[in-house]
Motif scaffolding. Structure first.
Motif, PDB file in Angstrom:
ATOM      1  N   CYS A  78       2.400   1.657  -3.405  1.00 16.68           N
ATOM      2  CA  CYS A  78       1.370   2.057  -4.367  1.00 16.68           C
ATOM      3  C   CYS A  78       1.070   3.548  -4.262  1.00 16.68           C
ATOM      4  O   CYS A  78       0.958   4.243  -5.271  1.00 16.68           O
ATOM      5  N   LYS A  79       0.977   4.059  -3.049  1.00 22.04           N
ATOM      6  CA  LYS A  79       0.701   5.484  -2.850  1.00 22.04           C
ATOM      7  C   LYS A  79       1.831   6.347  -3.388  1.00 22.04           C
ATOM      8  O   LYS A  79       1.604   7.406  -3.950  1.00 22.04           O
ATOM      9  N   TRP A  80       3.054   5.904  -3.191  1.00 17.77           N
ATOM     10  CA  TRP A  80       4.202   6.720  -3.591  1.00 17.77           C
ATOM     11  C   TRP A  80       4.582   6.529  -5.050  1.00 17.77           C
ATOM     12  O   TRP A  80       5.043   7.462  -5.695  1.00 17.77           O
ATOM     13  N   GLY A 120       2.428   5.305  -7.495  1.00 21.28           N
ATOM     14  CA  GLY A 120       1.302   5.677  -8.329  1.00 21.28           C
ATOM     15  C   GLY A 120       0.809   4.593  -9.263  1.00 21.28           C
ATOM     16  O   GLY A 120      -0.317   4.630  -9.699  1.00 21.28           O
ATOM     17  N   PHE A 161       2.292  10.981  -8.974  1.00 28.25           N
ATOM     18  CA  PHE A 161       1.444  10.632  -7.842  1.00 28.25           C
ATOM     19  C   PHE A 161       0.034  11.005  -8.294  1.00 28.25           C
ATOM     20  O   PHE A 161      -0.372  12.156  -8.272  1.00 28.25           O
ATOM     21  N   ARG A 185       0.833  -1.210   0.000  1.00 25.47           N
ATOM     22  CA  ARG A 185       0.000   0.000   0.000  1.00 25.47           C
ATOM     23  C   ARG A 185       0.868   1.260   0.000  1.00 25.47           C
ATOM     24  O   ARG A 185       0.573   2.224  -0.714  1.00 25.47           O
ATOM     25  N   THR A 186       1.926   1.248   0.773  1.00 21.38           N
ATOM     26  CA  THR A 186       2.834   2.399   0.818  1.00 21.38           C
ATOM     27  C   THR A 186       3.491   2.606  -0.539  1.00 21.38           C
ATOM     28  O   THR A 186       3.537   3.732  -1.054  1.00 21.38           O
ATOM     29  N   ALA A 234      -1.753  13.802   2.296  1.00 21.94           N
ATOM     30  CA  ALA A 234      -2.294  12.626   1.603  1.00 21.94           C
ATOM     31  C   ALA A 234      -2.403  11.424   2.532  1.00 21.94           C
ATOM     32  O   ALA A 234      -3.358  10.660   2.461  1.00 21.94           O
ATOM     33  N   GLU A 235      -1.406  11.254   3.400  1.00 19.24           N
ATOM     34  CA  GLU A 235      -1.410  10.124   4.316  1.00 19.24           C
ATOM     35  C   GLU A 235      -2.107  10.453   5.636  1.00 19.24           C
ATOM     36  O   GLU A 235      -2.273   9.583   6.476  1.00 19.24           O
ATOM     37  N   GLU A 250      -3.180   9.766  -7.456  1.00 15.24           N
ATOM     38  CA  GLU A 250      -4.411   9.692  -6.701  1.00 15.24           C
ATOM     39  C   GLU A 250      -4.101   9.747  -5.217  1.00 15.24           C
ATOM     40  O   GLU A 250      -3.225   9.042  -4.751  1.00 15.24           O
ATOM     41  N   VAL A 251      -4.809  10.570  -4.468  1.00 13.95           N
ATOM     42  CA  VAL A 251      -4.588  10.652  -3.028  1.00 13.95           C
ATOM     43  C   VAL A 251      -5.058   9.364  -2.386  1.00 13.95           C
ATOM     44  O   VAL A 251      -4.339   8.717  -1.666  1.00 13.95           O
ATOM     45  N   SER A 252      -6.280   8.959  -2.646  1.00 10.56           N
ATOM     46  CA  SER A 252      -6.800   7.679  -2.204  1.00 10.56           C
ATOM     47  C   SER A 252      -8.013   7.348  -3.052  1.00 10.56           C
ATOM     48  O   SER A 252      -8.714   8.244  -3.503  1.00 10.56           O
TER      49      SER A 252
END
Length: 185
Positions: free
Chosen positions: A48-50, A52, A110, A45-46, A151-152, A112-114
């Motif tokens: 993926c967030k960073w 993108g 990056f 998940r981390t 974002a986090e 999407e925020v979530s």
């Protein structure tokens, strides 16, 4: 996720991270496997967030798991294991992005925020996209502070722990980021 049971170690949920870390550092493969299994979703998940992109996140998560075999020895316990693991994962994302930059490829944005933060109308979505595009152009420390806090949804103290700096330094990076974003938008 299967509940692995080893007579020497016992069921995985009953063992603390600290115990698994100590055993993994001592060379117990099963303990290391349990630790990776327990935290793989967090790593993915981390990443993926960073990163993108899901495919990049999968590669990064695998790379982090491989690196952990040797990097676990550098975990000193001064911070939470997940904070340290977050930093290892973000560093792996940066390494991948730098390697791509050296090869002349475009780095994924990056995007999407979530997934559950969809904006209600197209104008707001466009504005948010412009903001995150501008955030992507910030200096690394400012960008990291913005993403961790906004974002986090981390506190300045949590972001400071992950960034390896003081809470006041995170606040300063956010202040500088706001000034920079005013000029970029």
């Amino acid at each position: 996720m299967p509940n692995l049971v080893d007579p020497a170690i016992g069921p995985s949920p009953a063992i603390s991270d600290e115990t698994l870390i100590a055993r993994a550092r001592a060379g117990e493969r099963h303990a290391f496997g349990q630790l990776v299994e327990r935290h793989y979703d967090f790593i993915f998940r981390t990443a993926c967030k960073w990163a993108g992109a899901r495919s990049d996140a999968e590669d990064i998560a695998q790379e982090v798991c491989i690196k952990l075999a040797t990097a676990i020895a550098s975990f000193d316990g001064r911070s939470a294991f997940t904070s340290w693991l977050y930093r290892v994962t973000v560093n792996a994302v940066r390494d991948m992005q730098r390697a791509r930059g050296r090869r002349g490829r475009n780095v994924d944005r990056f995007a999407e925020v979530s997934p559950d933060s969809a904006l209600p109308d197209q104008e707001e979505a466009t504005a948010a996209g412009e903001v995150w595009t501008a955030v992507d152009r910030l200096p690394e420390k400012q960008r990291m502070a913005v993403i961790l806090v906004y974002a986090e949804d981390m506190s300045h103290a949590e972001a400071a722990e992950i960034m390896g700096c003081k809470e006041s330094t995170v606040s300063w990076h956010l202040h500088e980021a706001r000034k920079s974003l005013r000029g970029l938008l």
